[in-house]
Design an enzyme around this catalytic site. Structure first.
Site, PDB file in Angstrom:
ATOM      1  N   LYS A 408       0.814  -1.219   0.000  1.00 35.59           N
ATOM      2  CA  LYS A 408       0.000   0.000   0.000  1.00 35.59           C
ATOM      3  C   LYS A 408       0.846   1.266   0.000  1.00 35.59           C
ATOM      4  CE  LYS A 408      -3.916  -2.276   2.220  1.00 35.59           C
ATOM      5  NZ  LYS A 408      -3.372  -3.628   1.998  1.00 35.59           N
ATOM      6  N   VAL A 446      -1.400 -10.866   4.216  1.00 38.70           N
ATOM      7  CA  VAL A 446      -1.017 -12.192   4.699  1.00 38.70           C
ATOM      8  C   VAL A 446      -2.266 -12.928   5.170  1.00 38.70           C
ATOM      9  CG1 VAL A 446       1.365 -11.685   5.273  1.00 38.70           C
ATOM     10  CG2 VAL A 446      -0.403 -11.198   6.940  1.00 38.70           C
ATOM     11  N   GLU A 541      -9.393   3.089  -0.384  1.00 40.93           N
ATOM     12  CA  GLU A 541      -9.156   1.717  -0.850  1.00 40.93           C
ATOM     13  C   GLU A 541      -8.947   1.684  -2.358  1.00 40.93           C
ATOM     14  OE1 GLU A 541     -10.909  -2.567   0.417  1.00 40.93           O
ATOM     15  OE2 GLU A 541     -12.390  -1.090  -0.244  1.00 40.93           O
TER      16      GLU A 541
END
Length: 624
Positions: A408, A446, A541
């Site tokens: 990100k 993850v 996002e």
């Protein structure tokens, strides 16, 4: 009957039986050699000699330490050694005492000993298998095994040993053309995997076991879809992260998890280089109680460090991690410190007291929506806290400093990503003037980490749905926590200072497909039993995550899964000026001004929020 035979298999009784068999073998050898004239050549003294020799050798042998109901090739080898020793000593006796004896009998007698001693013992194994097969005929659960390799062979053997499980194997499937119609322990390879639906119907299969530990995620997904029929349980042999060298037992076979569908190749570490910088070193892990931090501690413990310091603000996670590590590595010194990276004085005392050699900085706020509403906390923790740890590491001249970053940080569209890019800039800047080697490692999501999408989906399924997906086309990169931690440690060995490493994350995963897979794995049908709602992208996002900026080039390293981002140099004066401004704005908790300051600091930051339209992005300050 089986229990009665087991009672016979005690050392005193078994030695007597063996001595009788050995004497019978000697008579049998004479009969084979001389037919009906064997009595003309046989002497009673042979009985006495072979009995005494056999008793001594058998008494001190390992034959009676075996559980012969599980007899295999290793037990047969023990019989061969004992029989060879008996006949060798018998030959010595004949030679030294000049006893008349037909020398051709020795070879026949050796084979007779092996046949009779081995046959007596292996009869128990055969009887056990026969009784188990009869028991299996009464079983209700009919099992089809996918894969005809080592894992499948072990599963079949284990099921034979445990008829109480009520499993009946109907056969195997495998795509290897050379294995078609062959058998493993009497069970035939019935065809290739494309026949799985047909075989499930033909043999009325109740359970399918995927016994391919090395299979990739896309293969597991295909096999699961072929096997996932009504009233059929699909289970799997764990992959390489859970078992080593293909070994497996029945208690490790479990239901298929979403992690299996995303399974990736095992990480091959260059262990010599890792040991060089970790062995007998004192290692600090900030955020050590978190998902990545705790797994880093577990992986670091394998490289024989002098001490691991767990530094975290969360006392519960830290406590349980410390207990786990102490149980698994009782000789390793573990020290847990509760504290915040915002407290620079505490960090200085920590580095001074423990003489840290290597630091892994995993402490951070990571939730994108929460940081959008509280950008001042992202600044205080992710930026200023990271600066604290990095400056103290440089002050005490530790060997290496590894920052855990994120995908990100590439062309960030949210505060969290921008704050992590700012942290990267800090370690790049400090590296220029420090003896410590500073580096950062970027990777994506993850599996199973705290607050990630999979635990959220599981909770929504448990509540009856619906699952919420922000966009039907949204994709994310995923890797397992052990995989990410291992590659971070490897990158720490490769760094020479100033690098921002990026990990090979494989192919991106569609979140909509992930939601459907999780519903299927729960034994439900998407859009019938559980709905999936598309709720729209959240503030900050992205639709697609990136691992490399458009202006960045990735440089290969000696490890095929790790690359270096070729980022522009960071101007220290420019960075410090903006950090001072951010520090002041964070105290004032002025969200709009903080976002504006981040835009000026991180050139690639493009916030996507309705409430930041007032910011004039065209007037961003540039570094000279």
């Amino acid at each position: 009957m089986l229990e009665y035979l087991l009672k016979l298999y005690k050392k005193p009784r078994l030695i007597i039986i063996d001595l009788l068999l050995i004497n019978f073998a000697l008579i049998f050898s004479f009969m084979l050699r001389f037919d009906e004239n064997w009595l003309q050549y046989f002497r009673f003294s042979y009985f006495i000699a072979i009995t005494i020799i056999s008793f001594v050798i058998l008494y001190f042998s390992s034959l009676y330490n075996k559980m012969w109901q599980y007899a295999s090739m290793s037990e047969l080898y023990s019989i061969f050694k004992a029989a060879l020793a008996i006949n060798f000593v018998f030959v010595i006796y004949l030679y030294f005492f000049r006893v008349a004896f037909p020398r051709s009998i020795i070879a026949i007698n050796l084979m007779s000993n092996i046949f009779l001693l081995g046959g007596f013992r292996f009869s128990l194994r055969l009887l056990k298998d026969f009784l188990n097969r009869n028991q299996n005929k009464k079983s209700k659960s009919r099992v089809l095994i996918i894969g005809a390799g080592d894992a499948a062979e072990i599963i079949i053997r284990e099921m034979h040993k445990h008829p109480e499980l009520g499993k009946k194997i109907v056969g195997l499937v495998d795509d290897d053309p050379d294995k078609q119609s062959l058998e493993i322990h009497g069970y035939e390879v019935l065809g290739k995997t494309k026949k799985i639906p047909q075989l499930i119907e033909e043999y009325d299969v109740d359970e399918v076991i995927i016994a391919i530990p090395s299979a990739e995620g896309k293969t597991i997904k295909r096999l699961y879809k072929l096997s996932n029929k009504k009233d059929v349980k699909v289970k799997i042999v764990p992959g390489v992260y859970e078992i080593l060298k293909g070994d497996v037992s029945l208690n490790q076979i479990r239901e298929v998890k979403v992690e299996d569908l995303l399974r990736r190749d095992q990480v091959d570490l260059i262990t010599d280089e890792i040991s060089d910088y970790l062995e007998e070193k004192t290692i600090l892990v900030t955020g050590g109680g978190g998902s990545i931090g705790s797994e880093l501690c577990r992986q670091l413990a394998k490289f024989n460090p002098k001490e691991i310091i767990i530094f975290d603000i969360n006392e519960n996670n830290t406590y349980f991690l410390e207990r786990d590590l102490e149980d698994e590595y009782p000789d390793l010194k573990i020290t847990s410190i509760i504290g915040s990276i915002r407290d620079k004085n505490k960090l200085q005392n920590l580095f001074r007291e423990f003489e840290i050699d290597v630091a892994f900085h995993a402490a951070a706020h990571k939730h994108v929506p929460l940081m959008e509403t509280s950008p001042e906390e992202a600044v205080k923790n992710n930026i200023l806290g990271s600066r604290n740890v990095a400056e103290v590491a440089a002050e005490f001249k530790i060997d290496r400093f590894v920052l855990i970053s994120t995908d990100k940080a590439v062309n960030p569209t949210n505060v969290m990503g921008a704050s992590k890019r700012a942290a990267e800039m800090i370690v790049q800047s400090i590296n220029k003037k420090s003896e410590t080697k500073f580096m950062a490692v970027r990777f994506g999501n993850v599996l199973g980490s705290q607050g990630s999408v999979i635990p959220l989906f599981k909770k929504q399924i448990a509540n009856g749905g619906p699952l919420t997906v922000t966009h039907k086309d949204i994709t994310r990169y995923f890797m397992t926590i052990p995989e990410a931690s291992q590659l971070v440690i490897q990158a720490g060995a490769l760094g020479e200072g100033g690098e921002v490493f990026v990990l090979d994350m494989g192919e991106p995963v569609k979140i909509m497909e992930l939601a459907e897979d999780l519903i299927n794995l729960s034994g439900l049908t998407p859009y019938e039993d559980i709905d999936i709602d598309v709720v729209g992208l959240r503030p900050g996002e992205k639709l697609y995550e990136e691992l490399l900026c458009n202006t960045e080039d990735n440089i290969a390293t000696k490890h095929q899964r790790i690359f270096i981002n070729n980022l522009e140099a960071v101007d220290g004066e420019f960075l410090n000026m903006h950090l001072s401004k951010l520090e002041r704005l964070a105290e004032q908790a002025d969200a709009l001004e903080i976002i504006s300051a981040l835009v000026n600091l991180v050139d690639s930051y493009q916030p996507r929020r309705d409430n930041v339209k007032k910011i004039d992005f065209k007037n961003k300050q540039k570094s000279s």
